[in-house]
Design a protein around this motif. Sequence first.
Motif, mmCIF file in Angstrom:
data_model
loop_
_atom_site.group_PDB
_atom_site.id
_atom_site.type_symbol
_atom_site.label_atom_id
_atom_site.label_comp_id
_atom_site.label_asym_id
_atom_site.label_seq_id
_atom_site.Cartn_x
_atom_site.Cartn_y
_atom_site.Cartn_z
ATOM 1 N N ASN A 177 -23.415 41.460 -41.909
ATOM 2 C CA ASN A 177 -22.352 41.705 -42.870
ATOM 3 C C ASN A 177 -22.557 40.893 -44.144
ATOM 4 N N MET A 178 -21.963 41.386 -45.207
ATOM 5 C CA MET A 178 -22.034 40.681 -46.476
ATOM 6 C C MET A 178 -21.122 39.456 -46.419
ATOM 7 N N MET A 179 -21.448 38.463 -47.245
ATOM 8 C CA MET A 179 -20.704 37.206 -47.279
ATOM 9 C C MET A 179 -20.400 36.880 -48.748
ATOM 10 N N VAL A 180 -19.638 35.834 -48.957
ATOM 11 C CA VAL A 180 -19.494 35.369 -50.337
ATOM 12 C C VAL A 180 -20.834 34.769 -50.773
ATOM 13 N N LYS A 181 -21.025 34.750 -52.083
ATOM 14 C CA LYS A 181 -22.313 34.369 -52.634
ATOM 15 C C LYS A 181 -22.760 32.970 -52.185
ATOM 16 N N SER A 182 -21.796 32.066 -52.124
ATOM 17 C CA SER A 182 -22.145 30.675 -51.827
ATOM 18 C C SER A 182 -22.746 30.499 -50.434
ATOM 19 N N GLU A 183 -22.547 31.482 -49.565
ATOM 20 C CA GLU A 183 -23.118 31.402 -48.207
ATOM 21 C C GLU A 183 -24.614 31.690 -48.205
ATOM 22 N N GLY A 184 -25.129 32.255 -49.315
ATOM 23 C CA GLY A 184 -26.552 32.621 -49.357
ATOM 24 C C GLY A 184 -26.842 33.844 -48.517
ATOM 25 N N ALA A 185 -28.123 34.113 -48.336
ATOM 26 C CA ALA A 185 -28.539 35.264 -47.532
ATOM 27 C C ALA A 185 -29.384 34.734 -46.384
ATOM 28 N N ASN A 186 -28.901 34.935 -45.160
ATOM 29 C CA ASN A 186 -29.535 34.309 -43.999
ATOM 30 C C ASN A 186 -29.824 35.299 -42.884
ATOM 31 N N LEU A 187 -30.889 34.981 -42.170
ATOM 32 C CA LEU A 187 -31.152 35.626 -40.886
ATOM 33 C C LEU A 187 -30.619 34.688 -39.808
ATOM 34 N N VAL A 188 -29.786 35.200 -38.917
ATOM 35 C CA VAL A 188 -29.292 34.381 -37.815
ATOM 36 C C VAL A 188 -30.173 34.642 -36.600
ATOM 37 N N THR A 189 -30.827 33.602 -36.130
ATOM 38 C CA THR A 189 -31.759 33.766 -35.009
ATOM 39 C C THR A 189 -30.985 33.958 -33.703
ATOM 40 N N LYS A 190 -31.754 34.309 -32.683
ATOM 41 C CA LYS A 190 -31.182 34.502 -31.345
ATOM 42 C C LYS A 190 -30.412 33.270 -30.888
ATOM 43 N N ALA A 191 -30.916 32.100 -31.322
ATOM 44 C CA ALA A 191 -30.253 30.839 -30.935
ATOM 45 C C ALA A 191 -29.035 30.537 -31.805
ATOM 46 N N GLY A 192 -28.709 31.462 -32.737
ATOM 47 C CA GLY A 192 -27.537 31.251 -33.570
ATOM 48 C C GLY A 192 -27.805 30.431 -34.819
ATOM 49 N N GLN A 193 -29.067 30.193 -35.077
ATOM 50 C CA GLN A 193 -29.459 29.357 -36.216
ATOM 51 C C GLN A 193 -29.626 30.214 -37.493
ATOM 52 N N PRO A 194 -28.943 29.876 -38.605
ATOM 53 C CA PRO A 194 -29.186 30.627 -39.843
ATOM 54 C C PRO A 194 -30.461 30.157 -40.544
ATOM 55 N N VAL A 195 -31.284 31.110 -40.945
ATOM 56 C CA VAL A 195 -32.521 30.794 -41.675
ATOM 57 C C VAL A 195 -32.479 31.560 -43.001
ATOM 58 N N PRO A 196 -32.622 30.847 -44.130
ATOM 59 C CA PRO A 196 -32.544 31.558 -45.415
ATOM 60 C C PRO A 196 -33.613 32.656 -45.512
ATOM 61 N N LEU A 197 -33.214 33.834 -45.966
ATOM 62 C CA LEU A 197 -34.156 34.942 -46.162
ATOM 63 C C LEU A 197 -34.992 34.689 -47.400
ATOM 64 N N GLN A 198 -36.260 35.048 -47.297
ATOM 65 C CA GLN A 198 -37.141 34.922 -48.455
ATOM 66 C C GLN A 198 -37.838 36.240 -48.700
ATOM 67 N N ALA A 199 -38.014 36.562 -49.981
ATOM 68 C CA ALA A 199 -38.704 37.816 -50.321
ATOM 69 C C ALA A 199 -40.194 37.588 -50.199
ATOM 70 N N GLN A 200 -40.765 38.146 -49.143
ATOM 71 C CA GLN A 200 -42.222 38.047 -49.024
ATOM 72 C C GLN A 200 -42.836 39.432 -49.042
ATOM 73 N N GLY A 201 -42.071 40.385 -49.554
ATOM 74 C CA GLY A 201 -42.608 41.732 -49.730
ATOM 75 C C GLY A 201 -43.903 41.619 -50.507
ATOM 76 N N PHE A 202 -44.887 42.418 -50.135
ATOM 77 C CA PHE A 202 -46.194 42.262 -50.790
ATOM 78 C C PHE A 202 -46.098 42.624 -52.262
ATOM 79 N N THR A 203 -46.756 41.831 -53.082
ATOM 80 C CA THR A 203 -46.865 42.127 -54.501
ATOM 81 C C THR A 203 -48.270 42.651 -54.735
ATOM 82 N N HIS A 204 -48.393 43.586 -55.675
ATOM 83 C CA HIS A 204 -49.708 44.169 -55.922
ATOM 84 C C HIS A 204 -50.539 43.350 -56.889
ATOM 85 N N PHE A 205 -49.912 42.310 -57.495
ATOM 86 C CA PHE A 205 -50.691 41.508 -58.449
ATOM 87 C C PHE A 205 -51.294 40.288 -57.762
#
Lengths: 342, 342
Positions: free
Chosen positions: B314-342
């Motif tokens: 679900n979406m959150m307020v901005k200050s919460e950031g964007a996180n993946l919550v692991t199976k253990a319940g741990q939030p991990v900040p999402l990072q854009a690692q989509g491949f770049t062509h350059f």
Amino acid sequence: MSDVTPLETLGEFGLIRRLQNTVTLRQPSTTLGIGDDAAIITPAPDNNMVVSTDLLVEGVHFDLTFAPLKHVGYKAVAVNVSDIAAMNALPTQIVVGLAIGARYSVEAIEELYEGMRLACEAYNVDLVGGDTTASRGGLTISITAMGQVPNGQAVRRSGAQPNDLICVTGDLGGAFMGLQVLEREKQAFLADPDMQPELGNYGYVVQRQLRPEARMDIVHELKDLGITPTSMIDISDGLASELLHLCAASGAGARIFSENLPIANPTLEAASEFNLDPIMCMLNGGEDYELLFTVPLSDYDKLKHHPDITIIGNMMVKSEGANLVTKAGQPVPLQAQGFTHF
Amino acid sequence: MSDVTPLETLGEFGLIRRLQNTVTLRQPSTTLGIGDDAAIITPAPDNNMVVSTDLLVEGVHFDLTFAPLKHVGYKAVAVNVSDIAAMNALPTQIVVGLAIGARYSVEAIEELYEGMRLACEAYNVDLVGGDTTASRGGLTISITAMGQVPNGQAVRRSGAQPNDLICVTGDLGGAFMGLQVLEREKQAFLADPDMQPELGNYGYVVQRQLRPEARMDIVHELKDLGITPTSMIDISDGLASELLHLCAASGAGARIFSENLPIANPTLEAASEFNLDPIMCMLNGGEDYELLFTVPLSDYDKLKHHPDITIIGNMMVKSEGANLVTKAGQPVPLQAQGFTHF
């Protein structure tokens, strides 16, 4: 501080963001520009949209030995706007795809975009979307232009009738002579890198090659004169090739007079110096981006004294074929010798 | 009789004519297709047009060692249609630019167009214009897609609100694993040209890579369910990157749960064999072309049992950031690692 920034320091999204900041939106029909999965356009009520796409490939359509990137960007937009003009429509939006070779810097791409920005300003067009990617080779520019025209007022290639007057804007052959001059200077430069290019006398034809303009002014003027052409096309591959397209689409023949073909003095002088037949330059030299159109005979009085439109002949029935009538009155069948890239 | 025809025997106009004959027009809004300076489109009254452009470059976006040209053509159209789908719009027209290297035959280009034709049929889209030119390198495909959506119903990236449900269609990571399989087979083939590729167990992931589908079915289904997403984007660069785009555009944060991310069994098996973390494949593997969208909490009941839509967070307020919550319940900040062509 260095002024050459490798593209990879910015990445694709960084480059898009940086370019996005330079975009100004002018068109009321642009509801959403760059930055989403697609742009949103709200066409004016009771208007058709027209859409055209063109590719410009380094080494095929432009040569960075002599074409400044800013001019390349301007020309890329202008030739697309020219297709919109040839439909009797007003350009409204463009989207731009760039495949960029590894040797390009951020500054080089900004030069290219600056040319596009200037053209968007000149033609009152919004840059509303794009895609930027690496290429294994040189630079490829893909532009799709959109425009609007009141429903039913788009002018096609297919509406010319026998006896319609054949008109052309501006003058012809200049862009082709400009290319000859630039190619010669390039060869001289390759032979002696210390040489200074001598473009002094060739300013006009070089400009015709490097920075052509779409004839939107003519689209507006025809509207003001109350003239709707029966057919229209822009001259990208040469007059002969384009007139044959009009004839084929309209199921008609045509007759144009060599004495009537418009040529500028600098083009004539350059052709003479290069020992090229000026008639051939006008017929088969491409990239002038003038408009070729037909109007009913009844529009003759409105156009006969127009300083920038020349009546060069008239449409015929199909069985007459498409001919150039020489100064001696001899008809010579027109042939499409517009350059092919294959 | 040889079945390899060099491109130069046809020339640009011959090629365009030959391809033009294979085009079928289906859309009532297509007033004029290929063959003039521009196509003419008559948008449905009170509809917005949406427009998006994409480049596919040989050696960057596709590798003809393992991608059949027919699939390349299909995919080129599908990925553009996917952008139109991501706006909640129906695709209507495309224009196509091709820069073609010297080693391509007429038959090869016809294969490419056959794939495009199949995709146009599948998505009910008209090919209304194009430009074909030589290239000094490989093949570059530029497609601009247009679509229509009732005024004001286009879905942007920017409308997500805190507490909105985050949904994703289909399953993730397959296209990325397909690419790993194809790259491995390519290396094996280069080492021993007599080897036979072993794709048997990898049919699913290879198909995800070579012939993705745009999720137009979901656009129709959401309409039938009476759901208008608050924001939407298609997943071309990977879930993490796209979710960060939604968050940035919407000025919001997000939380997704690793346990909820949808993965297909063949993708899971391939990831295991390649010793890759399946979560990472789903987050950062690109080219799945699924839809990522948000809906108000009140739509939960309509979607909770949908077989092809998964609620991943679900979406959150901005200050919460964007996180993946692991199976253990741990939030991990999402990072854009989509491949770049350059």
